[in-house]
Motif scaffolding. Sequence first.
Motif, short mmCIF file in Angstrom:
data_model
loop_
_atom_site.label_atom_id
_atom_site.label_comp_id
_atom_site.label_asym_id
_atom_site.label_seq_id
_atom_site.Cartn_x
_atom_site.Cartn_y
_atom_site.Cartn_z
N PRO A 183 34.51 42.33 48.53
CA PRO A 183 35.62 42.19 47.50
C PRO A 183 36.63 43.03 47.67
N ASN A 255 36.71 29.84 50.06
CA ASN A 255 36.26 31.18 49.14
C ASN A 255 37.15 31.01 48.01
N TYR A 256 36.37 30.74 46.65
CA TYR A 256 37.04 30.20 45.49
C TYR A 256 37.50 31.23 44.68
N HIS A 257 37.54 32.28 45.34
CA HIS A 257 38.33 33.81 44.38
C HIS A 257 40.04 33.25 44.94
N HIS A 258 40.43 32.32 44.55
CA HIS A 258 41.48 32.67 45.13
C HIS A 258 42.21 31.69 43.79
N ARG A 292 37.57 27.26 40.55
CA ARG A 292 38.73 27.77 40.58
C ARG A 292 38.21 28.23 39.69
N ILE A 295 34.69 30.26 38.61
CA ILE A 295 34.87 31.39 40.11
C ILE A 295 34.88 32.18 40.09
N GLY A 296 36.84 31.65 40.50
CA GLY A 296 37.67 32.48 40.79
C GLY A 296 38.81 32.44 39.90
N LYS A 298 39.05 35.27 37.78
CA LYS A 298 40.27 36.96 37.68
C LYS A 298 41.21 37.24 38.32
N GLU A 299 40.82 36.23 39.59
CA GLU A 299 41.97 36.43 40.70
C GLU A 299 42.89 34.82 40.18
#
Length: 476
Positions: A183, A255-258, A292, A295-296, A298-299
């Motif tokens: 992270p 990568n779902y954090h985007h 997205r 999970i993501g 915050k991004e």
Amino acid sequence: MTEKMWAYGRYLLVSSSRDGGQPCHLYGLWCGEYEGMWAFNMSNENIQMIYWQALSGNMPELLLAMFDYFDRLIGDFRTNAKRLYGCRGIYIPAPTSPDSGLLKHKAPHIIHWTGAAGWIAQHYYDYYLYTGDMQFLRERALPFLRETALFYEDFFILDDNGYYVSCPSNSPENAPGNYIPGPGQKPLTETAVNSTMDFAIAKEVLTHLVEGAELADVYSDEIGKWKEMLKRIPPYRINEDGAVSEWMHPDYKDNYHHRHQSHIYPVFPGTEVTRENDPELFEAFVTAAKKRLVIGLKEQTGWSLAHMSNHYARMGEGDLALECLDLLSRTCVINNFYTFHNDWRSMGIGVDAHWAPFQIDANMGWSAAVQEMLLFSLNGTIRILPALPSKWRKGKAGPLLARGAVEVRIEWDQDAGTVLAELLSLHRSQSVSLQFARPIEAAEGGTAEGNYIRGVQLEAGVPVRLKVTLAHQTTA
């Protein structure tokens, strides 16, 4: 606020884009600094979002500045393609400015992303679809599409199975999950193979070329070649989560954090995959999108929440689309209604940063999302209120513009279950079908068939009015 932000986005675009001028960039006319950090045209998401609202919002003339800009720099784009990759055709770098379209940035996510020209080409072809301007199709849209296809013809290589390989490849500004150490850490690489977006855009370019060339009766000797190229584009890949993967190559994990949502392109802003033509694949795209948001979250950024609102609207998820605008309003909108890139209030939603630059692409994306919830059109079918949020109990809108150069006015009352629609074909007589989100109980002015009223005859310049009563919406 939703309505005011929609009107404000229209105001910003009208003020910043006109025939004979420069296209609207991330600051529009309102930089406020001697050094405009992002005062350029970014083509891996932003300029496209800025202009999403123009066609459905019945302002096609605002796109002319954008077309003039990219046509004017076509020589530089050919130079890029030749010097960087040894290819014919055009390569548009993500960032360009009025003085030059040459590549001037060495970051991998700039150099190795080849989809800008094809994504811009979508606007050229959509302009024809919305306006019916055959001269524009023949003289501007198809030549631009052909230049883009020439690049693909030289850039793609074949694998052992006869499918194309796109390499180097970048899924805008994201990196595969298995190449991110932890992270907040910098990815080991942003360069990959076979980004889903690469082939989604290429497929769209080739499909539009074939369709448009046959309509305009041009490039007859190349249509066969483009059809063969379409056969060599690999199929979309579904990952272990049941979601469409952002990379077609199996070596790359999602990568779902985007913030970017590039692989959703075939559903939005593209039109390739719909619930009607491929329900299973469509649901895999829905799954990818929802990963997205959960999970993501915050991004996310201001513009990514606006993008997310648009693709949820295209998916018929009106409440989720409105939720995205709500999140955007609480985190990335300031007192004068400009949108920021970052969560400037530190609300815990979206990217938190001490420096939160304003950029008005999210303003424009907001306007587009509202219109996407109210109207969608494709291939002679006009979807009326395809993603109406449950909170919007009553309202009216229009004249919006549908593909086929049809103006549409809509008035609805969810409590009564009624929809009033007025259609006006601007240039030609034609037959269209109307699709509603729920089955139709009664239709005045047409014959109902499930969710559809088919074969509505429109005479050029003559408005047609229909009153529809929808079946009662049941809850599980």
